[in-house]
Design an enzyme around this catalytic site. Sequence first.
Site, PDB file in Angstrom:
ATOM      1  N   PHE A 127       0.868  -1.184   0.000  1.00 34.34           N
ATOM      2  CA  PHE A 127       0.000   0.000   0.000  1.00 34.34           C
ATOM      3  C   PHE A 127       0.908   1.238   0.000  1.00 34.34           C
ATOM      4  O   PHE A 127       1.846   1.312   0.794  1.00 34.34           O
ATOM      5  CB  PHE A 127      -0.885  -0.036   1.246  1.00 34.34           C
ATOM      6  CG  PHE A 127      -2.025   0.947   1.208  1.00 34.34           C
ATOM      7  CD1 PHE A 127      -3.254   0.569   0.712  1.00 34.34           C
ATOM      8  CD2 PHE A 127      -1.861   2.243   1.669  1.00 34.34           C
ATOM      9  CE1 PHE A 127      -4.316   1.471   0.681  1.00 34.34           C
ATOM     10  CE2 PHE A 127      -2.913   3.148   1.641  1.00 34.34           C
ATOM     11  CZ  PHE A 127      -4.145   2.758   1.133  1.00 34.34           C
ATOM     12  N   ASP A 203       1.807  -5.124   8.635  1.00 34.89           N
ATOM     13  CA  ASP A 203       0.625  -4.289   8.442  1.00 34.89           C
ATOM     14  C   ASP A 203      -0.589  -5.211   8.296  1.00 34.89           C
ATOM     15  O   ASP A 203      -0.652  -6.033   7.379  1.00 34.89           O
ATOM     16  CB  ASP A 203       0.804  -3.411   7.196  1.00 34.89           C
ATOM     17  CG  ASP A 203      -0.327  -2.400   7.026  1.00 34.89           C
ATOM     18  OD1 ASP A 203      -1.451  -2.674   7.505  1.00 34.89           O
ATOM     19  OD2 ASP A 203      -0.096  -1.357   6.395  1.00 34.89           O
ATOM     20  N   TYR A 228     -11.051   0.828  10.683  1.00 34.92           N
ATOM     21  CA  TYR A 228     -12.234   1.201   9.890  1.00 34.92           C
ATOM     22  C   TYR A 228     -12.568   0.196   8.797  1.00 34.92           C
ATOM     23  O   TYR A 228     -13.569   0.349   8.124  1.00 34.92           O
ATOM     24  CB  TYR A 228     -12.082   2.612   9.301  1.00 34.92           C
ATOM     25  CG  TYR A 228     -10.797   2.856   8.529  1.00 34.92           C
ATOM     26  CD1 TYR A 228     -10.635   2.388   7.240  1.00 34.92           C
ATOM     27  CD2 TYR A 228      -9.742   3.568   9.097  1.00 34.92           C
ATOM     28  CE1 TYR A 228      -9.455   2.620   6.540  1.00 34.92           C
ATOM     29  CE2 TYR A 228      -8.572   3.800   8.412  1.00 34.92           C
ATOM     30  CZ  TYR A 228      -8.427   3.323   7.133  1.00 34.92           C
ATOM     31  OH  TYR A 228      -7.255   3.539   6.458  1.00 34.92           O
ATOM     32  N   LYS A 229     -11.716  -0.828   8.588  1.00 32.92           N
ATOM     33  CA  LYS A 229     -12.019  -1.835   7.573  1.00 32.92           C
ATOM     34  C   LYS A 229     -12.838  -2.942   8.240  1.00 32.92           C
ATOM     35  O   LYS A 229     -13.980  -2.741   8.595  1.00 32.92           O
ATOM     36  CB  LYS A 229     -10.728  -2.311   6.905  1.00 32.92           C
ATOM     37  CG  LYS A 229     -10.114  -1.197   6.035  1.00 32.92           C
ATOM     38  CD  LYS A 229      -8.739  -1.487   5.483  1.00 32.92           C
ATOM     39  CE  LYS A 229      -8.226  -0.283   4.683  1.00 32.92           C
ATOM     40  NZ  LYS A 229      -6.797  -0.329   4.406  1.00 32.92           N
ATOM     41  N   ARG A 377     -12.929  -4.558  -7.104  1.00 36.99           N
ATOM     42  CA  ARG A 377     -12.712  -5.335  -5.874  1.00 36.99           C
ATOM     43  C   ARG A 377     -14.044  -5.613  -5.191  1.00 36.99           C
ATOM     44  O   ARG A 377     -14.892  -4.732  -5.067  1.00 36.99           O
ATOM     45  CB  ARG A 377     -11.872  -4.540  -4.857  1.00 36.99           C
ATOM     46  CG  ARG A 377     -10.481  -4.219  -5.263  1.00 36.99           C
ATOM     47  CD  ARG A 377      -9.652  -3.765  -4.056  1.00 36.99           C
ATOM     48  NE  ARG A 377     -10.298  -2.742  -3.229  1.00 36.99           N
ATOM     49  CZ  ARG A 377      -9.799  -2.268  -2.101  1.00 36.99           C
ATOM     50  NH1 ARG A 377      -8.657  -2.738  -1.625  1.00 36.99           N
ATOM     51  NH2 ARG A 377     -10.419  -1.328  -1.418  1.00 36.99           N
TER      52      ARG A 377
HETATM   53  C1  LIG Z   1      -6.019   0.888   4.251  1.00 34.10           C
HETATM   54  C2  LIG Z   1      -4.542   0.742   4.385  1.00 34.10           C
HETATM   55  C3  LIG Z   1      -3.758   1.763   4.932  1.00 34.10           C
HETATM   56  C4  LIG Z   1      -4.363   3.085   5.318  1.00 34.10           C
HETATM   57  O1  LIG Z   1      -3.524   3.859   6.112  1.00 34.10           O
HETATM   58  P1  LIG Z   1      -4.152   5.081   6.927  1.00 34.10           P
HETATM   59  O2  LIG Z   1      -2.992   5.762   7.541  1.00 34.10           O
HETATM   60  O3  LIG Z   1      -5.114   4.501   7.904  1.00 34.10           O
HETATM   61  O4  LIG Z   1      -4.876   5.945   5.959  1.00 34.10           O
HETATM   62  C5  LIG Z   1      -2.399   1.528   5.102  1.00 34.10           C
HETATM   63  N1  LIG Z   1      -1.852   0.344   4.725  1.00 34.10           N
HETATM   64  C6  LIG Z   1      -2.579  -0.640   4.163  1.00 34.10           C
HETATM   65  C7  LIG Z   1      -1.921  -1.908   3.792  1.00 34.10           C
HETATM   66  C8  LIG Z   1      -3.940  -0.456   3.955  1.00 34.10           C
HETATM   67  O5  LIG Z   1      -4.662  -1.417   3.374  1.00 34.10           O
END
Ligand SMILES: *Cc1c(COP(=O)(O)O)cnc(C)c1O
Length: 418
Positions: A127, A203, A228-229, A377
Amino acid sequence: MSSIDFAALAERDHADPLAAKRNLFRIPTDTIYLDGNSLGLMTHATATRVQEVVQRQWANDGIKSWNQHDWVNLPSLVGDKIAPIIGAAPGQVICCDSISVNLFKVLSAAIKLQDGRTQVVSTQDNFPTDLYMVQGLSQLLGEKHCALTTVDENAILEQPSQFINEHTAVVLLTEVNFRTGRRLPLQQLIAHAHAVGALVIVDLAHSAGAMPVELDAWQADFAVGCTYKYLNGGPGAPAFVYVAKRHLQRLNQPLAGWFGHAQPFAFDPVYQPADTIKQMLSGTPSIIAMSAVDAALDAFTGVDLQQVREKSIALSELFLELLASYDFAHAFECISPADPRARGSQLSFAHDDAYAICQALIEANVIADFRAPNYLRVGFTPLYTSYTDIGVAVERLAAIMQEESYRAPRFQQRHAVT
Ligand SMILES: *Cc1c(COP(=O)(O)O)cnc(C)c1O
């Protein structure tokens, strides 16, 4: 042509041990919500709790609430509620900030623990914010102290020693790839990293709440994840951070705020880090948002994550099976691994018209999402996605594809958030 056997799907819902959990959630009317991997739905209890915090605690008790309603300990309380979901013993998880900010803290702390080693190894398709955080730290400290190397996922699995070796300070791995849904064998990679003296940051953005995670058993060093997921904490809800107990005593994270001080209310001019997980706090916690997370986590009470995983796999296999029964299916290339054990709780499909199809689905109340360049997705959230949902979603997709309604100009319009 295909017709879906909805009676059989209703029977599967009836036999589903998690079926009752769906009643805890506010499911938008006539909507099939397949985007819990981006923003989980709200529980009824969350709405009630936020009302209570705002209308009763803050409104009536004002600042007294920090003690009276134990606001001051909310980050630790929520952390300890998340801990069993990610296989952590108490005292190692705390709720605060965002994944991005927490990554900065643990990356810095991990590099400091590794004096001498400077390389941070991650995956090319991680990400972006994860990679940006390393890039930012590298800019701050200089390449001599922190340098990012990104490696293809296959390469890291096939030749771990080539990329994770005695030069590696930190390995930053996301368990489930947000684009493809591919799941990496973390336990194996952590063992390899430790054998060559590297530390591992995990992560769990697309893992926490979607499948069993065993941070303690895997001996992960640090972990971050969002709420939040799959944890349904609400848009931009505060994230969590895990630090293995063995690192807490020597920990030194650079966003040294007063809430991470050993005695925040001593107002000491010199920073003295707490020697507990509280050191990961920086500033004042966001109480309203964190209360929402706290309430949402109650949906996991009594939940067996192995059961969640089994249902997630069953839902995704059902989606693939129903899709395959239609002629248009060949135009959707599934880029997620065929082996469900090598996937997270989502499926991703490449299609030239993925964006427009996604927009047409949303108009038909099937909430999926789009990721560049051309991926559709669909996420499965076993606490509230039913087998019937999957049937309805595929049926609505079929109507869109057969009538080619996605070709309408209004579906080509790009929105700011995809
Ligand atoms: C959703 C997601 C994020 C989001 O990071 P935020 O700092 O909460 O915006 C980071 N890493 C991964 C792998 C994600 O899927």
